[in-house]
Every structure is written in structure tokens, then in C-alpha cells.
Design a protein around this motif. Sequence first.
Motif, PDB file in Angstrom:
ATOM      1  N   GLY A 260     -41.372 -28.423 -23.579  1.00  0.00           N
ATOM      2  CA  GLY A 260     -40.681 -28.043 -24.642  1.00  0.00           C
ATOM      3  C   GLY A 260     -41.355 -26.952 -25.235  1.00  0.00           C
ATOM      4  N   PHE A 261     -40.768 -26.389 -26.202  1.00  0.00           N
ATOM      5  CA  PHE A 261     -41.626 -25.089 -26.937  1.00  0.00           C
ATOM      6  C   PHE A 261     -42.476 -25.670 -27.926  1.00  0.00           C
ATOM      7  N   TRP A 262     -43.662 -25.105 -27.653  1.00  0.00           N
ATOM      8  CA  TRP A 262     -44.773 -25.335 -28.651  1.00  0.00           C
ATOM      9  C   TRP A 262     -45.803 -24.160 -28.573  1.00  0.00           C
ATOM     10  N   LEU A 291     -34.656 -21.436 -39.235  1.00  0.00           N
ATOM     11  CA  LEU A 291     -33.454 -20.868 -38.137  1.00  0.00           C
ATOM     12  C   LEU A 291     -34.407 -20.842 -36.834  1.00  0.00           C
ATOM     13  N   TYR A 292     -33.864 -21.419 -35.841  1.00  0.00           N
ATOM     14  CA  TYR A 292     -34.531 -21.609 -34.165  1.00  0.00           C
ATOM     15  C   TYR A 292     -35.477 -22.465 -34.526  1.00  0.00           C
ATOM     16  N   GLY A 293     -35.414 -23.362 -35.193  1.00  0.00           N
ATOM     17  CA  GLY A 293     -36.623 -24.528 -35.646  1.00  0.00           C
ATOM     18  C   GLY A 293     -37.418 -25.130 -34.914  1.00  0.00           C
ATOM     19  N   GLY A 294     -36.952 -25.284 -33.381  1.00  0.00           N
ATOM     20  CA  GLY A 294     -37.765 -25.995 -32.350  1.00  0.00           C
ATOM     21  C   GLY A 294     -37.981 -27.331 -32.895  1.00  0.00           C
ATOM     22  N   VAL A 295     -39.016 -27.733 -32.593  1.00  0.00           N
ATOM     23  CA  VAL A 295     -39.344 -29.487 -32.920  1.00  0.00           C
ATOM     24  C   VAL A 295     -39.684 -29.565 -34.544  1.00  0.00           C
ATOM     25  N   GLY A 296     -39.329 -28.541 -35.138  1.00  0.00           N
ATOM     26  CA  GLY A 296     -39.408 -28.648 -36.847  1.00  0.00           C
ATOM     27  C   GLY A 296     -40.615 -28.152 -37.472  1.00  0.00           C
ATOM     28  N   LEU A 297     -41.572 -27.417 -36.927  1.00  0.00           N
ATOM     29  CA  LEU A 297     -42.717 -27.018 -37.331  1.00  0.00           C
ATOM     30  C   LEU A 297     -42.522 -26.558 -38.843  1.00  0.00           C
ATOM     31  N   PHE A 298     -41.839 -25.219 -39.062  1.00  0.00           N
ATOM     32  CA  PHE A 298     -41.733 -24.687 -40.377  1.00  0.00           C
ATOM     33  C   PHE A 298     -41.367 -25.656 -41.143  1.00  0.00           C
ATOM     34  N   ALA A 299     -40.227 -26.249 -41.100  1.00  0.00           N
ATOM     35  CA  ALA A 299     -39.474 -27.122 -41.674  1.00  0.00           C
ATOM     36  C   ALA A 299     -40.446 -28.161 -42.328  1.00  0.00           C
ATOM     37  N   GLU A 313     -31.284 -25.601 -34.529  1.00  0.00           N
ATOM     38  CA  GLU A 313     -32.116 -25.444 -33.250  1.00  0.00           C
ATOM     39  C   GLU A 313     -30.846 -25.659 -32.211  1.00  0.00           C
ATOM     40  N   SER A 314     -30.567 -25.044 -31.236  1.00  0.00           N
ATOM     41  CA  SER A 314     -29.835 -25.125 -30.218  1.00  0.00           C
ATOM     42  C   SER A 314     -30.224 -26.160 -29.179  1.00  0.00           C
ATOM     43  N   GLY A 315     -31.426 -26.433 -28.898  1.00  0.00           N
ATOM     44  CA  GLY A 315     -31.738 -27.248 -27.984  1.00  0.00           C
ATOM     45  C   GLY A 315     -31.552 -28.715 -28.102  1.00  0.00           C
ATOM     46  N   ALA A 316     -30.973 -29.700 -27.422  1.00  0.00           N
ATOM     47  CA  ALA A 316     -30.618 -30.822 -27.809  1.00  0.00           C
ATOM     48  C   ALA A 316     -31.973 -31.747 -27.715  1.00  0.00           C
ATOM     49  N   GLN A 336     -28.018 -29.410 -34.731  1.00  0.00           N
ATOM     50  CA  GLN A 336     -27.906 -28.855 -33.323  1.00  0.00           C
ATOM     51  C   GLN A 336     -26.857 -27.897 -33.267  1.00  0.00           C
ATOM     52  N   ALA A 337     -27.300 -26.511 -33.103  1.00  0.00           N
ATOM     53  CA  ALA A 337     -26.131 -25.677 -33.065  1.00  0.00           C
ATOM     54  C   ALA A 337     -26.620 -24.237 -32.816  1.00  0.00           C
ATOM     55  N   ARG A 338     -25.871 -23.286 -32.092  1.00  0.00           N
ATOM     56  CA  ARG A 338     -26.414 -22.046 -32.130  1.00  0.00           C
ATOM     57  C   ARG A 338     -26.513 -21.191 -33.358  1.00  0.00           C
ATOM     58  N   VAL A 339     -27.424 -20.775 -33.628  1.00  0.00           N
ATOM     59  CA  VAL A 339     -27.517 -20.063 -35.024  1.00  0.00           C
ATOM     60  C   VAL A 339     -26.344 -19.166 -35.292  1.00  0.00           C
ATOM     61  N   ASP A 340     -25.751 -18.377 -34.486  1.00  0.00           N
ATOM     62  CA  ASP A 340     -24.722 -17.538 -34.890  1.00  0.00           C
ATOM     63  C   ASP A 340     -23.461 -18.507 -35.241  1.00  0.00           C
ATOM     64  N   ASP A 356     -37.079 -17.453 -36.582  1.00  0.00           N
ATOM     65  CA  ASP A 356     -38.125 -17.431 -35.470  1.00  0.00           C
ATOM     66  C   ASP A 356     -37.441 -17.455 -33.889  1.00  0.00           C
ATOM     67  N   PRO A 357     -36.727 -16.401 -33.772  1.00  0.00           N
ATOM     68  CA  PRO A 357     -35.979 -16.492 -32.456  1.00  0.00           C
ATOM     69  C   PRO A 357     -36.533 -16.247 -31.382  1.00  0.00           C
ATOM     70  N   PRO A 358     -35.843 -16.751 -30.156  1.00  0.00           N
ATOM     71  CA  PRO A 358     -36.636 -16.393 -28.821  1.00  0.00           C
ATOM     72  C   PRO A 358     -36.734 -14.898 -28.637  1.00  0.00           C
ATOM     73  N   ARG A 359     -37.208 -14.447 -27.547  1.00  0.00           N
ATOM     74  CA  ARG A 359     -37.780 -13.039 -27.173  1.00  0.00           C
ATOM     75  C   ARG A 359     -36.531 -12.086 -27.524  1.00  0.00           C
TER      76      ARG A 359
HETATM   77  C1  LIG Z   1     -39.707 -18.961 -30.586  1.00  0.00           C
HETATM   78  S1  LIG Z   1     -39.030 -20.648 -30.390  1.00  0.00           S
HETATM   79  C2  LIG Z   1     -39.699 -21.139 -32.080  1.00  0.00           C
HETATM   80  C3  LIG Z   1     -39.659 -22.779 -32.434  1.00  0.00           C
HETATM   81  C4  LIG Z   1     -40.106 -23.097 -33.644  1.00  0.00           C
HETATM   82  N1  LIG Z   1     -39.998 -22.339 -34.767  1.00  0.00           N
HETATM   83  C5  LIG Z   1     -41.644 -23.057 -33.532  1.00  0.00           C
HETATM   84  O1  LIG Z   1     -42.341 -22.489 -34.063  1.00  0.00           O
HETATM   85  O2  LIG Z   1     -42.001 -24.260 -33.010  1.00  0.00           O
HETATM   86  C6  LIG Z   1     -37.270 -20.414 -30.539  1.00  0.00           C
HETATM   87  C7  LIG Z   1     -36.418 -21.564 -30.536  1.00  0.00           C
HETATM   88  O3  LIG Z   1     -35.288 -20.993 -30.698  1.00  0.00           O
HETATM   89  C8  LIG Z   1     -34.307 -21.886 -29.885  1.00  0.00           C
HETATM   90  N2  LIG Z   1     -33.235 -21.023 -29.614  1.00  0.00           N
HETATM   91  C9  LIG Z   1     -32.798 -20.281 -28.772  1.00  0.00           C
HETATM   92  N3  LIG Z   1     -31.743 -19.578 -29.167  1.00  0.00           N
HETATM   93  C10 LIG Z   1     -31.039 -20.416 -30.080  1.00  0.00           C
HETATM   94  C11 LIG Z   1     -29.881 -20.131 -30.565  1.00  0.00           C
HETATM   95  N4  LIG Z   1     -29.032 -19.073 -30.411  1.00  0.00           N
HETATM   96  N5  LIG Z   1     -29.517 -20.837 -31.877  1.00  0.00           N
HETATM   97  C12 LIG Z   1     -30.435 -21.778 -32.103  1.00  0.00           C
HETATM   98  N6  LIG Z   1     -31.640 -22.067 -31.510  1.00  0.00           N
HETATM   99  C13 LIG Z   1     -32.114 -21.371 -30.547  1.00  0.00           C
HETATM  100  C14 LIG Z   1     -35.319 -22.282 -28.649  1.00  0.00           C
HETATM  101  O4  LIG Z   1     -34.675 -23.587 -28.130  1.00  0.00           O
HETATM  102  C15 LIG Z   1     -36.522 -22.456 -29.376  1.00  0.00           C
HETATM  103  O5  LIG Z   1     -36.592 -23.848 -29.804  1.00  0.00           O
END
Ligand SMILES: C[S@@+](CC[C@H](N)C(=O)[O-])C[C@H]1O[C@@H](n2cnc3c(N)ncnc32)[C@H](O)[C@@H]1O
Length: 434
Positions: A260-262, A291-299, A313-316, A336-340, A356-359
Motif C-alpha cells: 500500500g501507499f506510505w 481528500l485522497y487520505g490513504g491510510v489516514g495519515l493527515f486525519a 479514499e478510493s482504495g478499499a 470509500q469513494a473517488r473524490v470527484d 494529497d492526490p496521486p501524480r
Molecule cells: C499520494 S497518496 C496520499 C495518501 C495519504 N494522504 C498519505 O499521505 O499517506 C494518494 C492516495 O489517493 C488515492 N486515490 C487515487 N485516486 C483517487 C481518487 N480519484 N479518489 C480518492 N482517492 C484516490 C490513492 O489510493 C492513494 O491512497
Amino acid sequence: MTAPTGADPLAGRELELDIGPVAHGGHCVARYEGRVVFVRHALPGERVRALVTEDGGGSYLRADAVEILTAAPGRVTPPCPFAGPGRCGGCDFQHVAPTEQRALKAAVVREQLQRLGGFAEAELDALAPAVAEELPGGALGWRTRVRYAVDAEGRAGLHPHRSDAVLPIDRCLIATPEVQALDVPGVRWPGVSGVEAVASGVGDRAVVLTPGRGAAAPAALDPAVAVVAAGGRGAAKPVRGHARVRERAADRTWLVHADGFWQVHPAAADTLVGAVADALGVRPGEHVWDLYGGVGLFAGALAPVAGRVTVVESGAVAVADARRNLRDLPDVTVHQARVDQWLRRPSPAADVVVLDPPRSGAGPEVMRSVLTGAGGRRHAPRRVAYVACDPAALARDLRTARSHGWRLAELRVFDLFPMTHHVECMAVLEPDTA
Ligand SMILES: C[S@@+](CC[C@H](N)C(=O)[O-])C[C@H]1O[C@@H](n2cnc3c(N)ncnc32)[C@H](O)[C@@H]1O
């Protein structure tokens, strides 16, 4: 020499080039007969002999500096024996002194904000740092996760730049000593195409196999190391030991699936949490969106101060980890949802937001919805902290933010990935009341 007429006419040729500015992607820009040349292994101000590695016949070429005719002051001998033209593609800046690497990264961020974000020179003079912030620990031995490719004979190595070949290596110098001690290149990995070595900040060790179905733990691997089959869209499955590792940040312990993401730098999570907390200045009773919370770090870091935190966060698998990590915090809700898609539903307005979106970035629709309080929400947030791993995506999203009447109040640039071109930014946005 005449200008090229067909496809790939210059590939394999050597050119003498004057190297211009650094560009996004780990290369510098030079010019040859009216065309742009992206040159790796070079530095601005150098004169080099460069081997053309790609010529698609279009407006640009790719090349590697193979001989340095005039060196820039920031040039050093690469500490890694696998770095250099045609060799490992993992590090772009092994030939650059770490202080100079941080200046190059800040220059790239500035250039992206200007070109893609529409910022003026004067605005950037006031806001953009000249040098990326350094994290503790130095430029080597920081990477807590390393993904190796595996060849048909089961040998682990790393890919050269823009290649699927597997370069055999004996160790990766940017990996932490704990990852190096896992000695993935010293073990045979039949039947898999990739192995990720993980050594967490609290000493948990795992290797993640891709594809992992039916894989066995190699006999030569330390029996104390967990072996995990990568989950793809599902949860990673343990072949041996636990599928999750523990990490430590924000004075809490986090469980994260090994695939997973860390953040990969041991100081990165705390650095970003500190920067976001300072930037947002969350007040008691406020509602935070992570938003885009991953395993909850900022929360997890902001909840003890805020009134309420909503994680999206979208990833189950990440959501399951977040719910577990945050279960002692009753005012945190994880969706659990896509942010949009989540933003289109009715939801209580946020006072402050972490993005904190992906690339690929958040994109115009998410930016508009967050910043304008669209969807019938009572008010827009008072401040947004945007954490970005790609300055190009950040620049495009900041352009959108400005078009909705928001201003960039603060920009921090962090060197979370020394020796590589990668750079992390934190941008603070506020409504532009001027
Ligand atoms: C850069 S990581 C940040 C995770 C977290 N904020 C952290 O610092 O550990 C981006 C996260 O966004 C999630 N993600 C990607 N696309 C998404 C979307 N459309 N909606 C919600 N989450 C999404 C990924 O699964 C990933 O956990």
C-alpha cells in the motif's frame, strides 16, 4: 551536419552540446539545429559530448551525456557504481552534489508554475523557494521501499531509463541499510516479475511479490522476513508472516499493507504532517476534509485538534487500514469513494481541506468543487493545503484555483527523494480577497 529528414536519423550519433536549464523529468535542455535535446547525466552550463538515445523525428531528441567537456561546479563523482548513461534508471542526479540537487528541484518547480500555472516572475520571486528543503539523514540510505524487476532467470535488478531490460545490481545505495540487508539481488526469485523490499520505520520487514499468486518464499531468504503476494486491486495476501507492516508518524503507529501507499523516506510523513498542520492552523471545532487520505495519515494528525475529520479514499484496502488506524478517534469518518464522485454528493462543508492526490493531480472538476463549495454546501473552506508529488499537475491545479478566485499563499518544496528528480511540494491556498 544536416537537419534530420526521416524517423530516428540521429539515434546512436554523438553531438557536442551546450547544456541549458534543468527540466522536469531528470534531464536538462540543450538545442541542436533548432530542435530540443533532453540530456540526462548533464548539468546546466556544461559542454558535453552526448549520445542520442532517441530521435522520434519530431521536435525533440533524447540523449545521454557520455563525456563532460566542461564541468559545472555542482558535478560530483556518482557514489553509486550502477549510475550513469545506459545503466540504472532509478537515480537521475547521482552526478550532482546534494545541495545542487535541491537547487535544481526548486528551479523545476518554479519553471512548472510559470509555464503551466501561469504565475508571473515577480509572484514566484516572492513565493517560490530557491532551494528545496532537506530532510534529515543525507542523500543515501533513505529509501524504505525498493521495487526490483526480476528477469527470466529469476534475478532481481533495476531497469535502465526507459527500458524493460533488467540490470543486475548487487545493492542500491539509496535504500536504507535495512532494505539493503534484505539482499533481494542475492536471492533467486523464480516465477515473479517483481519484488518490492520493505523495511518499515519500526523494523518490520517484508518482500512483496508480483504476481504473487502461487508464489513460494525463497529458501535463501531470512525466515524472519514476511513474504507477501501483491494484492493488485484486492488486499495483499501473506505467503509467510503478516501482510501489513507498522509505521510510525505523528506520534501514532500505523498499519499499512506492505504493497500500500506510505511515504518512502523515513522522515517524509512527519515532515508533511508538520507542514500541513502549520499551514492549516486547524481550530477546535473545525471540520477537516482529508481528500485522497490513504491510510489516514493527515486525519490522524489533525483529528486531536479539529472537531471533525472526513477522509475520502478510493482504495478499499487503504480504507480498511485507515478505519483500523483511526478507530480510537470517534470524530473521524472514512468514506470509500473517488473524490470527484464523493464531491457530487451532499456533504457538510469543510473549514479546511487537505488535498494529497496521486501524480495526475486533482483535476479541474475536483478543484472547482472543493474551492467553490459547489454541491449546495453552505460555505467554501477558509484554507486548503495541497500536497503534490508532481509539480506539473500542481501547476495545472493552481491555475484552476486562481481562475476560481483563490491565491497561492505559501509554497514549500521538499527533497523527499534525494538523488532522483522527484520532488514534493506543499501549496497553501486561500480565497483572494485583494
Ligand atoms: C499520494 S497518496 C496520499 C495518501 C495519504 N494522504 C498519505 O499521505 O499517506 C494518494 C492516495 O489517493 C488515492 N486515490 C487515487 N485516486 C483517487 C481518487 N480519484 N479518489 C480518492 N482517492 C484516490 C490513492 O489510493 C492513494 O491512497
